[in-house]
Design a protein around this motif. Structure first.
Motif: not given
Length: 488
Positions: A432-437, A361-370, A420-430
């Motif tokens: 996974s659910a539910p964080v991807s929500y 839940a923390f990771l999901l909210l953190a992604t939304v907020i940031v 946002a997990g958009l793999p534009v750079f090679d160090f960015v990971s896509t």
């Protein structure tokens, strides 16, 4: 009746921004994520992130000096770009700032429960929620008693966490002895596979996220003494002071732990701040633990102030329900907003934390907020240029009002893509659910904002224009009470 004028000074608003950055939690949990890329060159990555964030902090500070308003970033965007942009910025900003308290309460819960379980195995590790609920009650009480109570509470908490981590950092530097080296400010210690400046850049992108919150002083402008001068100093001062704090603490841990081993450093286990404190700091590791827990409460308190003031600003111009503009007759706190914020915090925290688990839940909210906050920073950078070109041309500076905003945008675009997990750079990971929500959640909320905006533009267009209004610039209304008696 408005918010209490001149209730707090520079010290309180400075720590409003400092605690909103959650320095102890950032040092212990956020910044180490960059070690996987920057390795032992993480201090350089932090320094790069500091310089990058100062560009945006300068833009926010310039606007805060000209436009002291509880609407803060919404007002800046409305004045610098267009009122419709200001409305959407405020719509997104109040949403994510209302989600920060449940985010931090989750961290408070699982950090406390996990530590108690580690010390006393009979304590259930999954019994995290009572601590989170207790934190919510403390934050609600501070908000209810007004800005003086909540800001001074934040000042005490912020001073404690910074002092503890600084003392520990000095101790680590002394213990490192001959291993102290300035080579960590070069590129020779980056992680395998991310050699050279690329590893430093990747590490700095993750470190930039630790600076989010430096603008949190701005919504308290209407309650601050000499707001134009104070806001400017608080926003820039917090970003610079905590940036240097990050550099010192990261340097200390890097040279103590070993630069060439630092790529394996993280947020938990033996190779973490708590792990090192347990192994080398004796019983004083408890202070480090308390600093991190303290940081979650202080951050939640600061962001509750931000969300309630932003909601108040929108309710005052009848964009949000009038409920959010209701003030306590004595404390002049947005008491209805404080109550709604507390209910939302507990509901979101328990709902997501029990449905998934508190860490997920923390990771999901953190992604939304940031994701939203960084988007707001990008818009505010553009608003700085727009404001000084359109409304204050005589004060326009090519460096402060054009170059700095462009550099600020350039610094935060990679951070936005990473969050946002958009793999534009090679160090960015896509993600996974539910964080991807997180992306769809943000999309739905902003789409709802567009619908509300269109309805208001059709039925009450003047209300959207009001997002650009700076209420402190208005002439005070005559006091209808006999002899101008002040309401207590």
């Amino acid at each position: 009746m408005g918010l209490r004028r001149e209730a707090i000074g520079l010290r309180e608003v400075l720590f409003q921004s400092i605690t909103a950055m959650a320095p102890a939690a950032a040092v212990a949990a956020s910044i180490p994520s960059g070690a996987a890329f920057a390795g032992g060159s993480l201090p350089l990555a932090v320094l790069v992130a500091l310089v990058a964030c100062l560009f945006t902090a300068s833009c926010v500070a310039e606007l805060a000096r000209r436009l002291p308003a509880a609407g803060s970033v919404a007002t800046y965007a409305a004045q610098g770009l267009h009122p419709t942009v200001g409305f959407l910025v405020g719509w997104g900003y109040v949403f994510v700032e209302a989600l920060v308290p449940p985010l931090l309460l989750l961290q408070l819960g699982f950090t406390t429960a996990g530590t108690l379980h580690q010390e006393w195995p009979s304590y259930p590790e999954d019994l995290w929620w009572p601590w989170a609920v207790a934190g919510a009650l403390v934050i609600a009480a501070a908000g209810y008693f007004g800005v003086r109570a909540s800001a001074r509470f934040g000042t005490i908490l912020g001073a404690f966490e910074v002092l503890v981590l600084l003392v520990f950092a000095v101790w680590l530097i002394v213990r490192a002895g001959g291993d102290n080296t300035l080579s960590v400010f070069g590129t020779s210690h980056t992680a395998k596979g991310y050699e050279g400046i690329g590893g430093v850049f990747a590490g700095s992108v993750y470190t930039v996220l630790a600076f989010a919150g430096f603008e949190a002083a701005a919504p308290l402008a209407e309650e601050t003494k000499d707001p134009r001068r104070t806001m400017h100093r608080a926003v820039l001062g917090a970003a610079l002071a905590i940036g240097l704090f990050y550099v010192v603490t990261t340097y200390a841990m890097t040279v103590y732990f070993g630069p060439d081993r630092f790529a394996g450093f993280g947020a938990s286990g033996a190779a973490s701040w708590e792990g090192v404190a347990r192994a080398s700091y004796g019983l004083f590791w408890v202070l480090v633990f308390l600093a991190v827990v303290n940081s979650t409460v202080a951050n939640a308190n600061a962001c509750a102030n931000v969300s309630t003031r932003t909601a108040f600003a929108f309710a005052r111009i009848k964009v949000f329900p009038a409920l959010f503009a209701r003030l306590h007759p004595r404390h002049l706190s947005p008491v209805a907003g404080v109550l709604v914020q507390a209910v939302v915090a507990v509901a979101v925290m328990l709902g997501l934390g029990l449905y998934y688990d508190p860490v997920t839940a923390f990771l999901l909210l953190a992604t939304v907020i940031v994701t939203v906050v960084i988007g707001v920073y990008i818009v505010v950078n553009a608003a700085c240029t727009g404001y000084f070109l359109r409304r204050s041309r005589e004060s326009f500076s090519p460096v402060k009002h054009l170059l700095f905003p462009l550099l600020g945008i350039a610094a935060f675009v990679p951070a936005l893509l990473t969050a946002a997990g958009l793999p534009v750079f090679d160090f960015v990971s896509t993600l996974s659910a539910p964080v991807s929500y997180a992306g769809p959640i943000v999309g739905v909320w902003m789409a709802a904002g567009v619908v509300v905006l269109l309805v208001l533009l059709r039925r009450r267009p003047g209300r959207i224009a009001e997002t650009a209004r700076v209420h402190l610039d208005d002439a005070p209304a005559p006091d209808p009470r006999p002899n101008g008696a002040v309401q207590q």
